[in-house]
Design a protein around this motif. Structure first.
Motif, short mmCIF file in Angstrom:
data_model
loop_
_atom_site.label_atom_id
_atom_site.label_comp_id
_atom_site.label_asym_id
_atom_site.label_seq_id
_atom_site.Cartn_x
_atom_site.Cartn_y
_atom_site.Cartn_z
N ALA A 189 0.43 -1.09 -0.09
CA ALA A 189 0.14 -0.04 0.40
C ALA A 189 0.77 1.28 0.20
O ALA A 189 0.30 2.15 -0.27
CB ALA A 189 -0.84 -0.08 1.15
N LYS A 190 1.76 1.08 0.65
CA LYS A 190 2.63 2.46 0.64
C LYS A 190 4.08 2.47 -0.38
O LYS A 190 3.74 3.95 -0.89
CB LYS A 190 3.77 2.22 2.06
N ILE A 191 3.76 1.19 -1.26
CA ILE A 191 4.58 1.80 -2.84
C ILE A 191 3.56 1.94 -3.91
O ILE A 191 3.77 3.12 -4.24
CB ILE A 191 5.01 0.43 -3.21
N ASN A 192 2.41 1.84 -3.12
CA ASN A 192 1.41 2.75 -4.37
C ASN A 192 1.48 3.58 -4.26
O ASN A 192 0.39 4.59 -4.95
CB ASN A 192 -0.16 1.52 -4.25
N THR A 193 1.06 4.19 -3.30
CA THR A 193 0.82 5.19 -2.40
C THR A 193 2.24 6.33 -2.39
O THR A 193 1.81 7.35 -3.71
CB THR A 193 1.12 6.07 -0.58
N ILE A 194 3.36 5.88 -2.77
CA ILE A 194 4.46 6.36 -3.24
C ILE A 194 4.77 6.47 -5.15
O ILE A 194 4.62 7.96 -5.73
CB ILE A 194 5.74 5.91 -3.32
N LEU A 195 3.93 5.22 -5.45
CA LEU A 195 3.85 5.48 -7.29
C LEU A 195 3.04 6.56 -7.58
O LEU A 195 2.98 6.91 -8.76
CB LEU A 195 3.83 3.99 -8.09
N GLN A 196 1.85 6.67 -7.01
CA GLN A 196 0.95 7.45 -7.67
C GLN A 196 0.74 9.07 -7.07
O GLN A 196 0.18 10.11 -7.62
CB GLN A 196 -0.56 7.08 -7.22
N SER A 197 2.26 9.89 -5.91
CA SER A 197 2.07 10.69 -5.78
C SER A 197 3.08 11.73 -7.34
O SER A 197 3.29 10.66 -7.96
CB SER A 197 3.25 10.82 -4.70
N LYS A 198 2.78 12.76 -7.08
CA LYS A 198 3.12 13.47 -8.03
C LYS A 198 5.11 13.22 -8.36
O LYS A 198 5.55 13.74 -9.47
CB LYS A 198 3.61 14.82 -7.78
N GLY A 199 6.01 12.81 -7.26
CA GLY A 199 6.94 12.45 -7.75
C GLY A 199 8.29 12.23 -6.68
O GLY A 199 8.23 12.77 -5.24
N PRO A 200 8.83 11.89 -5.67
CA PRO A 200 9.71 11.32 -5.22
C PRO A 200 10.15 12.31 -4.85
O PRO A 200 10.88 12.28 -3.07
CB PRO A 200 10.48 10.58 -5.49
N CYS A 201 10.66 13.31 -5.26
CA CYS A 201 11.63 14.41 -4.36
C CYS A 201 10.78 15.74 -5.04
O CYS A 201 11.03 16.27 -4.59
CB CYS A 201 12.80 14.89 -5.23
#
Length: 244
Positions: free
Chosen positions: A37-49
């Motif tokens: 779930a956490k990985i999915n949240t990151i991938l759907q965000s606008k970018g890691p930076c």
């Protein structure tokens, strides 16, 4: 752990027990599910930076990827590929090559035809000059010189019946009848079977060789192939017999 998550875990353990599985696996499974779930949240965000504070949202929890159990995490990546139809490409190449080869061939054929036409025109011009000089020498009764000019003309154009007949007449004037016969026979056998002058000069040569049967045969052939010139033929033969 929230009450909702606890209820989910209890429900998961009960399900595992009903399936005769170890309830202790529920903790590991729940942890694995949370990680996904956490990985999915990151991938759907606008970018890691991207700075979450600027986006106006709450700061998202970061995952320590160094401690992530990659054996329990599987990511499915959809591959976007462009497939090239090699068969069609090959057929197009072959077709294009054939068209280019055909075009090049036709261009070469046209060029060769133009070159031959140009060479022929030049040869005919040079042959005509030699034939004209030979005719002038013949009128001056310089038969040997005339023959030399006709020889040069024949070297330029080998299919001129007129030049062969002119040379044959020069041979007759020099009483070289066998050579005259060769020129006449070449015209009749290779160039033009109906050529009137060739038949008459052949008859003249046979008359000079005293081969009367072949003389008569040549005269008959002259009449057969040139029925509209009978009057001229009779006049030529009468003059010939008067000279002999």
């Amino acid at each position: 752990m929230t009450s909702e998550e606890g209820n989910d875990d209890a429900q998961l353990k009960a399900t595992l027990m009903n399936c005769n599985l170890n309830p202790n696996d529920a903790d590991d499974f729940a942890e694995f599910e949370a990680t996904l779930a956490k990985i999915n949240t990151i991938l759907q965000s606008k970018g890691p930076c991207e700075d979450d504070s600027k986006a106006g949202g709450d700061a998202k929890e970061k995952i320590n990827f160094d401690k992530l159990d990659v054996d329990n995490v599987r990511l499915k990546v959809k591959e976007n590929r462009t497939v090239i139809n090699k068969k069609s490409l090959g057929e197009e190449d072959v077709k294009e090559a054939k068209e280019m080869n055909q075009q090049s061939f036709m261009q070469q054929v046209e060029k060769d035809a133009n070159d031959r036409a140009e060479a022929r025109a030049k040869a005919e011009y040079e042959a005509e000059l030699q034939r004209s000089q030979g005719n002038e020498a013949f009128r001056s009764q310089k038969y040997e010189k005339a023959i030399l000019h006709y020889d040069k003309a024949i070297l330029k154009i080998k299919d001129s019946a007129i030049t062969y007949c002119n040379r044959a007449l020069c041979y007759i004037k020099l009483q070289s009848y066998k050579r005259a016969l060769k020129d006449c026979q070449y015209v009749l056998e290779k160039l033009q079977e109906t050529h009137l002058r060739a038949w008459l000069y052949q008859a003249h040569a046979y008359k000079g060789l005293k081969q009367d049967d072949k003389f008569e045969e040549s005269v008959a052939k002259a009449r057969e192939h040139n029925p509209k010139q009978v009057a001229y033929i009779d006049k030529y033969i009468k003059q010939l017999e008067a000279e002999v």
